[in-house]
Structures are given as structure tokens and as C-alpha cells.
Design a protein around this motif. Sequence first.
Motif, PDB file in Angstrom:
ATOM      1  N   LEU A  84      16.368 111.454  -4.581  1.00 51.32           N
ATOM      2  CA  LEU A  84      15.272 112.233  -5.139  1.00 51.32           C
ATOM      3  C   LEU A  84      14.318 112.582  -4.003  1.00 51.32           C
ATOM      4  CD1 LEU A  84      13.723 113.303  -7.644  1.00 51.32           C
ATOM      5  CD2 LEU A  84      12.591 111.077  -7.756  1.00 51.32           C
ATOM      6  N   ARG A  85      14.088 113.860  -3.798  1.00 51.90           N
ATOM      7  CA  ARG A  85      13.188 114.320  -2.748  1.00 51.90           C
ATOM      8  C   ARG A  85      11.790 114.473  -3.321  1.00 51.90           C
ATOM      9  NH1 ARG A  85      12.603 114.159   2.706  1.00 51.90           N
ATOM     10  NH2 ARG A  85      11.359 115.915   3.448  1.00 51.90           N
ATOM     11  N   VAL A  86      10.831 113.752  -2.745  1.00 53.96           N
ATOM     12  CA  VAL A  86       9.443 113.807  -3.202  1.00 53.96           C
ATOM     13  C   VAL A  86       8.624 114.597  -2.188  1.00 53.96           C
ATOM     14  CG1 VAL A  86       7.381 112.486  -3.775  1.00 53.96           C
ATOM     15  CG2 VAL A  86       9.643 111.639  -4.440  1.00 53.96           C
ATOM     16  N   ASP A  87       7.984 115.650  -2.649  1.00 51.83           N
ATOM     17  CA  ASP A  87       7.173 116.485  -1.766  1.00 51.83           C
ATOM     18  C   ASP A  87       5.769 115.895  -1.668  1.00 51.83           C
ATOM     19  OD1 ASP A  87       6.392 118.533  -0.132  1.00 51.83           O
ATOM     20  OD2 ASP A  87       5.941 119.914  -1.772  1.00 51.83           O
ATOM     21  N   GLY A  88       5.389 115.470  -0.487  1.00 54.56           N
ATOM     22  CA  GLY A  88       4.057 114.894  -0.284  1.00 54.56           C
ATOM     23  C   GLY A  88       3.510 115.318   1.053  1.00 54.56           C
ATOM     24  N   GLU A  89       2.778 114.441   1.691  1.00 50.56           N
ATOM     25  CA  GLU A  89       2.166 114.760   2.971  1.00 50.56           C
ATOM     26  C   GLU A  89       2.674 113.840   4.066  1.00 50.56           C
ATOM     27  OE1 GLU A  89      -2.052 113.403   3.443  1.00 50.56           O
ATOM     28  OE2 GLU A  89      -1.888 113.086   1.283  1.00 50.56           O
ATOM     29  N   ARG A  90       2.464 114.237   5.290  1.00 46.96           N
ATOM     30  CA  ARG A  90       2.815 113.423   6.438  1.00 46.96           C
ATOM     31  C   ARG A  90       1.583 112.651   6.875  1.00 46.96           C
ATOM     32  NH1 ARG A  90       2.063 113.646  11.809  1.00 46.96           N
ATOM     33  NH2 ARG A  90       3.628 112.699  13.176  1.00 46.96           N
ATOM     34  N   ILE A  91       1.731 111.327   7.022  1.00 44.51           N
ATOM     35  CA  ILE A  91       0.615 110.505   7.476  1.00 44.51           C
ATOM     36  C   ILE A  91       0.459 110.689   8.976  1.00 44.51           C
ATOM     37  CG2 ILE A  91      -0.265 108.150   7.675  1.00 44.51           C
ATOM     38  CD1 ILE A  91       1.320 107.440   5.190  1.00 44.51           C
ATOM     39  N   PRO A  92      -0.716 111.074   9.450  1.00 43.53           N
ATOM     40  CA  PRO A  92      -0.893 111.320  10.886  1.00 43.53           C
ATOM     41  C   PRO A  92      -0.903 110.018  11.679  1.00 43.53           C
ATOM     42  CG  PRO A  92      -2.996 111.492   9.768  1.00 43.53           C
ATOM     43  CD  PRO A  92      -1.955 111.320   8.693  1.00 43.53           C
ATOM     44  N   GLN A  93      -0.812 110.151  13.015  1.00 44.97           N
ATOM     45  CA  GLN A  93      -0.919 108.982  13.863  1.00 44.97           C
ATOM     46  C   GLN A  93      -2.289 108.335  13.683  1.00 44.97           C
ATOM     47  OE1 GLN A  93       0.860 111.014  17.643  1.00 44.97           O
ATOM     48  NE2 GLN A  93       0.896 108.803  17.982  1.00 44.97           N
ATOM     49  N   ARG A  94      -2.312 107.013  13.869  1.00 46.93           N
ATOM     50  CA  ARG A  94      -3.572 106.294  13.728  1.00 46.93           C
ATOM     51  C   ARG A  94      -4.518 106.670  14.862  1.00 46.93           C
ATOM     52  NH1 ARG A  94      -5.544 101.688  11.174  1.00 46.93           N
ATOM     53  NH2 ARG A  94      -3.538 100.995  10.355  1.00 46.93           N
ATOM     54  N   GLU A 137      -0.228 100.093  14.315  1.00 42.20           N
ATOM     55  CA  GLU A 137       0.983 100.805  14.713  1.00 42.20           C
ATOM     56  C   GLU A 137       0.742 102.307  14.808  1.00 42.20           C
ATOM     57  OE1 GLU A 137       3.820  99.652  11.775  1.00 42.20           O
ATOM     58  OE2 GLU A 137       4.040  97.607  12.555  1.00 42.20           O
ATOM     59  N   ASP A 138       1.613 102.962  15.588  1.00 39.90           N
ATOM     60  CA  ASP A 138       1.611 104.423  15.691  1.00 39.90           C
ATOM     61  C   ASP A 138       0.247 104.951  16.141  1.00 39.90           C
ATOM     62  OD1 ASP A 138       2.914 106.876  15.558  1.00 39.90           O
ATOM     63  OD2 ASP A 138       2.246 107.252  13.510  1.00 39.90           O
ATOM     64  N   VAL A 139      -0.324 104.286  17.150  1.00 40.26           N
ATOM     65  CA  VAL A 139      -1.644 104.685  17.655  1.00 40.26           C
ATOM     66  C   VAL A 139      -1.490 105.849  18.627  1.00 40.26           C
ATOM     67  CG1 VAL A 139      -3.688 103.932  18.921  1.00 40.26           C
ATOM     68  CG2 VAL A 139      -2.531 102.354  17.363  1.00 40.26           C
ATOM     69  N   ASP A 140      -2.345 106.842  18.487  1.00 39.09           N
ATOM     70  CA  ASP A 140      -2.350 108.004  19.368  1.00 39.09           C
ATOM     71  C   ASP A 140      -3.251 107.715  20.569  1.00 39.09           C
ATOM     72  OD1 ASP A 140      -2.358 110.448  20.589  1.00 39.09           O
ATOM     73  OD2 ASP A 140      -3.049 111.575  18.837  1.00 39.09           O
ATOM     74  N   LEU A 141      -2.635 107.548  21.756  1.00 37.57           N
ATOM     75  CA  LEU A 141      -3.396 107.258  22.977  1.00 37.57           C
ATOM     76  C   LEU A 141      -3.329 108.417  23.969  1.00 37.57           C
ATOM     77  CD1 LEU A 141      -2.284 103.537  23.569  1.00 37.57           C
ATOM     78  CD2 LEU A 141      -4.405 104.353  22.519  1.00 37.57           C
ATOM     79  N   ARG A 142      -2.995 109.596  23.484  1.00 35.93           N
ATOM     80  CA  ARG A 142      -2.830 110.731  24.400  1.00 35.93           C
ATOM     81  C   ARG A 142      -4.132 111.143  25.069  1.00 35.93           C
ATOM     82  NH1 ARG A 142       0.313 114.615  20.334  1.00 35.93           N
ATOM     83  NH2 ARG A 142      -1.252 113.638  18.979  1.00 35.93           N
TER      84      ARG A 142
END
Length: 221
Positions: A84-94, A137-142
Amino acid sequence: MAADDVVQLYSRQRRSRTRQPDQVLCGFERVRLEPGERTCIEFELAYDEFSFWDVTRNRRVVERATHDVAIGSASDDLGPRRTLRVDGERIPQRDLSEETRTVDADDWSWSSIELLDKSKADGTTVGFSDGSWVAFEDVDLRDRPEEASVSVAREEGGSATVELRLGSPDGRLLGSADVPSTGDVYEYERVTTALRGATGGHRTVYLVARGEFRAHTVQFD
């Protein structure tokens, strides 16, 4: 012969930014059938039933994802799975450039962490013992942050240090700061440390305790 059974519907989200349970009970219905009788059971899933708490933004979210669904009489007795494909949103990087509560971490050293009430602090805080940690997790350090501040509290006696490490609790040291005695476990002060090598994206940052203290928030600048 007549018999009763409980028909159960389970779902499992295949991939997620957040750790998900192996499977979730989404519905059930007890059925009684007489000899030779058949019936059809229908389940209706509301969109919000696929939501969960997003600790990066402190709100519920439905993530864009594929779910496996299956029906059976028990969690370990399920029929073939369907997708089942659920259409939602993408969680951004922390984004740790915003003040982030330690209680909103993604992972913990559970055996040595204590969740404490919000007395004199803005929301639940975390009590650390020596060697305990929380992970973001998934921290944006750019943007290559150069400094970090941590809101801490500690009673008199002994010494303590807060460390920020990359990749694991004993990974590369990004920075550290002594935790002063604030005179009361409910009186918080900010300590700061320069950050060395905080670069890249999709990184896991660990806040590690040396000694005992409370830490309420962390922020990168």
C-alpha cells in the motif's frame, strides 16, 4: 462446528527516517461462524492512522512510504502481504542550528538515561550518568557550524564534562565543555564549546556525558 476467531489487520512501513515497529495492529474484529457459514470482513484505514510523532519538528506526520499489509488471526499467523503506497511528506534533515531538546533525540543509552519532569525547565529534560548518551540522527552539517551550546544543570560536588561526538558515542570528538555546578539541578546554565570537523550531511551527532548532570537543550551555531 461453530467457532470464533479474531481477524486482525497489520501494517509495516518499509522505510522511514524514524525507527518504526516491525508491524502495527491497525484493526481487528471478532467473528463467529456457524457450520458451513462464510462472511466477509472489511477494514477501513484512515489516513491519520499512518501518522507518527516527528521528533525533529515536534508534530505528527504521515511520511511518504510504502507499507506492507497483511491479515491473519495473530501477529505470527498472517497471510500473504500486499503493498500500500501512502502519499505523505518527506521529513527533512535534522537542523541543530535551532535549539533542540535532548528529550527529542533519536536514540538513547536507555539503561543510563533518566527522563525528568520539567520543574523550572521548559519541558521534559534528560538526566545523564557517567558514560550515557543521546544521539541525533541525520544531522545537516553542510553549513559547518563552529560552536555549540548546551543547557545544563548540576549540584555541588564532583566534576562533569559534556562531549559532542560524531558517528558513535566514542567517535571523533567535535567539542567538549566542563559542566559547572549550578547550585541546583533545576537551575540551568549554557556552556559552549568550539566545534572541530563538524561538516557534511546525514551525520549522527552524539551528546555524551562524563560525570552526572542534566542537559535540557543543544544548539549549533
